[in-house]
Structures are given as structure tokens and as C-alpha cells.
Design an enzyme around this catalytic site. Structure first.
Site, PDB file in Angstrom:
ATOM      1  CG  HIS A 146      -2.044  -1.040   1.116  1.00 25.20           C
ATOM      2  ND1 HIS A 146      -2.491  -1.576  -0.060  1.00 25.20           N
ATOM      3  CD2 HIS A 146      -2.783  -1.642   2.105  1.00 25.20           C
ATOM      4  CE1 HIS A 146      -3.453  -2.454   0.186  1.00 25.20           C
ATOM      5  NE2 HIS A 146      -3.646  -2.537   1.477  1.00 25.20           N
ATOM      6  CG  HIS A 220      -8.059  -0.834   2.615  1.00 21.74           C
ATOM      7  ND1 HIS A 220      -8.776  -1.388   3.656  1.00 21.74           N
ATOM      8  CD2 HIS A 220      -7.081  -1.716   2.338  1.00 21.74           C
ATOM      9  CE1 HIS A 220      -8.231  -2.542   3.984  1.00 21.74           C
ATOM     10  NE2 HIS A 220      -7.203  -2.768   3.198  1.00 21.74           N
ATOM     11  CD  GLU A 357      -8.414  -3.379  -0.779  1.00 21.01           C
ATOM     12  OE1 GLU A 357      -7.296  -2.857  -0.814  1.00 21.01           O
ATOM     13  OE2 GLU A 357      -8.626  -4.453  -0.202  1.00 21.01           O
TER      14      GLU A 357
END
Ligand code: GAL
Length: 392
Positions: A146, A220, A357
Site C-alpha cells: 500500500h 480501502h 478494492e
């Protein structure tokens, strides 16, 4: 912060407060939106580094209400009606900045520069190898997750209200400098959240760079249609418009192959209760500790197309996910625990929320067979995802 501060209505009364309109974030002039769509801005708190964080309350003309903060573009709360019209917050989040900083910075957050994992925190682009922070080691295999240690989730974005017709929103902008978290190029990012009168949360992502760089932006947010801390999501019914998925190694990195889902617990081409096959003896489910995989969407057109649908039968809540992206990560909260307090005083639980996502595949910069995530100078990264809410 002023005592008794209630917020300032910045759209909804002045019907056309367009993007970029100026307003006083500190004024104490709260007003009721009374059925009209509105945006109300108020302070949310401060980061541990002392930065002020604002909260935008978007009240849609269709009844959905969401609280968004400019710290990571996080959705803190999202209220949707059940089949009896009762509003409930169907997301996981925290009441203050410290909650995110202490427990989980990814809850409800924008993710960048690169959603999901890059193997070994390394990729080579145009002959140069770039090294990224290692911040995750599933299966004892290192990766960069991420966007690194300080991804876009941990940045306070510049924010301003949006209003157009009966839709309201918030515009978030930030610049990630050249070399940020090891990534090349200065990246200018704009994300607009819109709430439409049809109860659609529309996300428009845009980015430009001055050097070639991977970009894979996503959102998210964890959903639980029964409400936060109201048990697991294993009873939710999921559809994924995807005939194949990308199998992973034990490090949750795609192998580079795609596999048909037919005849496997990964087949959600028709609606399936999430818990129905989660304990099947299956290597991929073992690696993920449940579902934590990337599905290749049937639509690869780059046009807005259905990606997923989610339904919970006791409340009747449902949601469709539409996207221009080629893939979707379905993660059923396998790393969530009951050590984390929710917004309403109750602790969360293992698989207490799920994330859908929309994105490109994890590790695409190292997997040339997958659609490219490389943005080059002169090109504009543009994707759209919509979460469409309803009840039946
Ligand atoms: C998801 C990812 C999971 C986990 C989670 C953050 O996007 O698929 O493996 O890392 O983010 O807790």
C-alpha cells in the site's frame, strides 16, 4: 478550535458552490441541510505531527450520509438505509485521528501510490531498479504494501467542497514528491468523492507525473451491512463479475498466472454466501487465511462496468461496485481482530468487515503479462469507481 464548533455548511444553501470555492473552515455557522444535499465541514482533530484534519459530512439527496476526513481521504462513517429505511453506519473506522494512527491506518482510506503488494519492495523500470520500504511479510516473504511506510493513507490532503446539481462531494489533492517512498517522479494526485441523489458514492481518481512511475490507486473501506461491530461478514452474499483470478504465493504476491474460478471456492460469478466455502481445503484459501485475492474482471474495456455486488439479507442492504479498473481485490478482513475498538464502544472481530478494492493486479510492475500500471509524463491517470447503495 472554537468551543461549541458545529461545522459550517458550505454547499446546499448556496446551490452552486463549485469546486475551488472559498469558505471559512473555522466559522461557527452550522445550519441544517433539511432534505437538501449538503456538505458540512468541521475540524476532526490533529495528527500526532500536529496537522489539522477536517471532516466533511456529505448528505446526499437520496438519504445516504458520509463523513470523510482529509487525512488519507478516509471515510469515517457511511450511513445507508436498510429495507425499512433505518440509517446505519455500515463501515469500520475510528472516532479520532489517534484511532487510525494507533490501530489501523488503512480503514476507509485512499491507498497509493501502489495499492496492494510489490514483491521484495523492488521493481525495475526503463533499466533502473527502485527500492521501496518493506512494511509487510506475509508467509515470511517481504514486500512493500500500500505505497510504503507513509502511503497516501497517512497524508493530510488539501480538501475543498464540491457541489454540482443535486450531487455533493469533496475534492482531495496532494503532491507526492520525486523519490517519495522510493517511487520515481513527482506525482500530482486528485481524488473527487461524489455523493449523488441516487445514493451512488462515485470516486474519480486522477494523477500526472514528471517521470515514469507505477500508479495503482484504490479505496480501502471495510463494509459490514449489519453495522459496525455487529459480527462477521461471512453471511453477506457476494457476486464478482470475474471468470478468473490471480493465484498468489504464500507471500500473497500473484504468481503471474491467471486461473479460471469455475468449480473453485473463488467462483462468485453467481451470488454466494462468503462463509459457505471459506473453510474448503484449498491452498489459495490457506495462503490468504481466507479470501484475500485479486479477481480479473470480465470487463477489460476501461469503461465503467459492474465489478461486484454485495447483499445482506437481514437488513436488505445491497451495493453494486462499478469500475473502469481491470481487477478487484476482495479481502474479507482476515487480519482483523477483537483487540480493536470500534466507533461505538464495541470491539471489532476477525472478519468483521470486508473490502472490495478496485485496482490493477498486485505486483504488476514485476509481472509484464498483467495490464501495465506505469504512468508516463504527458499521460493522465484517470479511473472511476462507483459504490451504488440500496436496500431490497
Ligand atoms: C488489503 C490486503 C490485505 C491486507 C489489508 C490491510 O488490501 O489485500 O492483505 O494487507 O489490505 O490490512
Amino acid at each position: 478550535m472554537k468551543a461549541g464548533f458545529r461545522g459550517v455548511l458550505v454547499a446546499g444553501v448556496a446551490a452552486a458552490c463549485a469546486a475551488g470555492c472559498s469558505f471559512n473552515k473555522g466559522a461557527d455557522t452550522a445550519m441544517s441541510g433539511a432534505g437538501e444535499p449538503s456538505v458540512v465541514v468541521k475540524p476532526f482533530g490533529k495528527t500526532k505531527g500536529g496537522q489539522l484534519v477536517h471532516q466533511y459530512t456529505l448528505t446526499g439527496a437520496g438519504g445516504v450520509v458520509m463523513d470523510v476526513i482529509d487525512y488519507g481521504g478516509k471515510v469515517v462513517r457511511l450511513f445507508t438505509p436498510d429495507r425499512a429505511g433505518k440509517l446505519e453506519d455500515i463501515t469500520l473506522g475510528f472516532n479520532d485521528v489517534a484511532g487510525y494512527e494507533t490501530h489501523d491506518k488503512y480503514f476507509g482510506s485512499l491507498i497509493g501510490r501502489y495499492g496492494n503488494r510489490i514483491a521484495n519492495g523492488r521493481f525495475t523500470l526503463d533499466g533502473t531498479t527502485y527500492t521501496l520500504p518493506i512494511n509487510n511479510t506475509p508467509g515470511d516473504l517481504p514486500c512493500s504494501l500500500h505505497g510504503g511506510n507513509t502511503g497516501f493513507d497517512a497524508v493530510v490532503w488539501h480538501s475543498e467542497p464540491l457541489s454540482e446539481g443535486k450531487s455533493v462531494g469533496v475534492k482531495l489533492t496532494m503532491t507526492s514528491p520525486d523519490g517519495d517512498q522510493g517511487y520515481p517522479g513527482k506525482l500530482d494526485v486528485t481524488v473527487c468523492y461524489w455523493l449523488t441523489p441516487d445514493n451512488v458514492w462515485r470516486i474519480e481518481y486522477e494523477a500526472v507525473t514528471d517521470k515514469a512511475t507505477p500508479v495503482n490507486l484504490t479505496q480501502h473501506l471495510y463494509f459490514n451491512f449489519k453495522g459496525e461491530a455487529e459480527g462477521t461478514i461471512l453471511d453477506h452474499e457476494l457476486t464478482l463479475f470475474a471468470d478468473s483470478m490471480t493465484p498468489v504465493t504464500k507471500g500473497l504476491i500473484p504468481t503471474g498466472k491467471t486461473a479460471p474460478v469455475k468449480g473453485t471456492p473463488f467462483d462468485f460469478t453467481t451470488p454466494w454466501i462468503i462463509g459457505a466455502r471459506i473453510n474448503t481445503d484449498n491452498e489459495q484459501l490457506r495462503f490468504g487465511g481466507g479470501y484475500d485475492h485479486n479477481w480479473v474482471l470480465n470487463s477489460q474495456s476501461g469503461k465503467l462496468a459492474p465489478a461486484a455486488a454485495l447483499y445482506e439479507k437481514t437488513t436488505g442492504r445491497f451495493m453494486e461496485v462499478w469500475t473502469t479498473e481491470p481487477a478487484i481485490q476482495f479481502y474479507c478482513g482476515n487480519f482483523l481482530t477483537d483487540k480493536v475498538p470500534g466507533k461505538r464502544g464495541k470491539n471489532l472481530c476477525h472478519r468483521g468487515g470486508l473490502a472490495l478494492e478496485t485496482q490493477h493486479s498486485p505486483d504488476s510492475p514485476n509481472l509484464p503479462a498483467f495490464p501495465s500500471t506505469i504512468l508516463r509524463p504527458g499521460a493522465v491517470y484517470k479511473t472511476v469507481t462507483e459504490y451504488r447503495f440500496g436496500a431490497k
